[in-house]
Write a protein that holds these residues in place. Structure first.
Motif: not given
Length: 584
Positions: A360, A397-399, A404
């Motif tokens: 992340t 918290d975006t991968p 994404s």
């Protein structure tokens, strides 16, 4: 015992060569026979100059080494065998926190080996993948192994590498070309430069394997002329490879020939686009053309051509040596392997990192990057450079994988990651990147040439407090028109920084327009410099530093600033020792 000194561009800029000279002088005076190894950047740029002392007990890393520290390290650690704990930031038994969560495939040798020594590279396993490919694998098997790995182009688009290779191999004709895009024009990006400076043979080996796979016998590394150290070390590596029969005719007695040349570019951002790059290689002005045909069918002088960037090729030797399945163990279902990022901006541990896809943004910025400088509040991260977008704190918290990141409105890009804190004005950031793309437009498309200019004018007006709410509608409409009407990736992605800041930070735009205020206090035209009468002791220093005599007042009494005379240069704030001057 050995002394290893980081002499990438960052190490040299920080004074690494001076530190090396000091160690050489001290060794000569003491008659000590100790080898000094020069290496590239290990990635911890903010700690340069970095010196490793390698002895029987392991490796000790000293950071921010000054001339006086160098002498102390020599006298205590080298002469007496006593490591100086207060200067040591990591050892081979206790890695630095910035390195702990990394998986280094592309950067496997950077900061470890001497980039000007082919022997060092071979000792680290270099060229074993090439030997394996030429002696044990068919070109089709090489492409299949790359397919199994799931490697996608690391230049930005994330196109499957094996597919491009396969298309070039399937194209008719005996004359084919391999090209490495090392142009790297994104502000804040330095991944390709660091890889070439630190491990040039990994690029060369990857390109030879790719050439074997598609049936090419000539290759070009297109690198910007602003990278003199990278070019110097790449030239050295090419000559060394030729001497070892790893380049040229009948490589390793396999019957395969391959010649590699360097082409220096003049630094045009648009030449990062593959068709514009090809035009520049051909001696023409770097301008894109319509696709299809794609370079795999008709590229350099109309011949089938494969183009990948430095990071993509540098992955290839590891994949061939260890197997595609091993590479595919890292990452996510659709984004395999690792990704190299250049951490820059308002981050504590600025430098170069390599992490598994799927980690992340929060982990990258806070656990590897150490968080925000001065512990200020994180605001956004710009990914993909001028072609990318700003991702806000709500999406931390975006991968980190292609799908994404794309879903946020940004792009992975080549790997630039510019971190911004609460003092960053998002309108100004959008204006900065659009100013860059506007100037770098080749001018071929009306939408790109004129559209970006009109967008920039609107952003300038908003930054100066002259914008209207209607301007935001026009700005957004222009964004989509430029995206849809531009020929190449430069124009198609130029609106991304504007669109993402409009999406996530519209309140800042409205504050500039309605309140005539810049919340981050960065837009000079919207600032007012004022003096706090309770804090001002009347020392007159601010008045003396003011170039327009806008500050007046008697000695030992509170001063005032005439707003009509103030040019908002900031000299008064820098001069005041009592924090009596502020902006609003």
């Amino acid at each position: 015992m050995k002394i290893r000194i980081g002499l990438g561009s960052c190490g040299i800029a920080a004074g690494g060569r001076k530190i090396k000279n000091i160690f050489e002088k001290l060794l000569k005076e003491s008659n000590k026979q100790i080898e000094i190894i020069t290496t590239g950047c290990i990635g911890m740029c903010y700690l340069e100059p970095i010196v490793d002392i390698i002895d029987d007990n392991g490796t000790y890393t000293y950071a921010n080494v000054s001339p006086s520290m160098a002498e102390e390290i020599f006298n205590e650690h080298i002469l007496k065998g006593l490591p100086i704990e207060k200067y040591i930031v990591s050892t081979d038994k206790k890695p630095h926190p910035q390195l702990e969560k990394q998986v280094r495939i592309v950067l496997r040798n950077c900061g470890i080996i001497n980039p000007e020594s082919i022997e060092d590279y071979i000792e680290a396993g270099g060229y074993s993948a090439l030997k394996k490919a030429l002696s044990q694998m068919t070109p089709e098997e090489v492409i299949e192994e790359v397919k199994i790995s799931g490697l996608r182009g690391r230049g930005g688009a994330g196109f499957p590498t094996w597919f491009k290779w396969n298309a070039a191999r399937a194209s008719k004709g005996n004359e084919k070309y391999i090209v490495c895009n090392a142009d790297e024009g994104d502000p804040g990006a330095f991944m390709d430069r660091s890889v070439i400076e630190g491990d040039p043979h990994s690029l060369i080996e990857g390109m030879i394997i790719a050439a074997y796979a598609i049936g090419a016998h000539t290759g070009f590394v297109y690198v910007r002329a602003e990278y003199p150290l990278a070019i110097e070390r790449l030239n050295i590596a090419i000559e060394q490879a030729k001497e070892k029969n790893l380049l040229g005719e009948n490589i390793l007695n396999s019957g395969f020939d391959f010649e590699l040349k360097i082409k220096m570019g003049a630094g045009a951002f648009v030449c990062g686009e593959e068709t514009a790059l090809i035009a520049s290689l051909e001696g023409e002005r770097g301008m894109p053309r319509l696709k299809p045909p794609f370079p795999a069918q008709s590229g350099f002088f109309g011949k089938p051509t494969n183009i990948n960037n430095v990071e993509t090729y540098a992955n290839v030797p590891w994949i061939i040596k260890n197997g595609g399945q091993e590479f595919a163990k890292y990452g996510t279902e659709k984004s395999k392997g690792t990704k190299v990022f250049a951490l820059a901006g308002k981050i504590k541990r600025g430098g170069l990192i390599e992490v598994p896809m799927g980690m992340t943004l929060r982990e990258v910025i806070y656990e590897i990057g150490g968080g925000i400088k001065e512990d200020k509040e994180f605001k956004a991260v710009q990914m993909g450079g001028p072609s990318g977008g700003c991702i806000p704190k709500e999406l931390l918290d975006t991968p980190v994988d292609y799908e994404s990141i794309n879903s946020t409105g940004a792009i992975m890009g080549s790997g630039g990651m510019i971190v911004m804190d609460e003092t960053t004005c998002m309108v100004d950031i959008a204006r900065f990147f659009l100013d860059f793309t506007c100037k770098e437009s080749c001018g071929k498309c009306i939408y790109c040439r004129i559209g970006t200019k009109r967008m920039l004018e609107i952003l300038n007006n908003i930054s100066e407090g002259k914008g209207t709410v209607e301007d935001l509608e026009i700005l957004e409409e222009l964004c989509y028109s430029v995206k849809d009407g531009s020929l190449c990736g430069l124009g198609q992605t130029a609106p991304n920084p504007v669109l993402t800041t409009l999406k996530y930070f519209k309140d800042e735009y409205l504050s500039h327009i309605n309140d005539k205020k810049c919340p981050a206090k960065q837009c000079r035209a919207l600032l007012s410099y004022k003096i706090d009468a309770e804090k001002c002791i009347g020392c007159t220093m601010c008045a003396k530093s003011c170039p327009t005599s806008a500050i007046s007042g008697e000695r030992k009494k509170a001063h005032t600033i005439a707003q009509d005379k103030c040019i908002k240069c900031g000299n008064c704030i820098k001069t005041c020792k009592f924090n009596a001057i502020y902006t609003e």
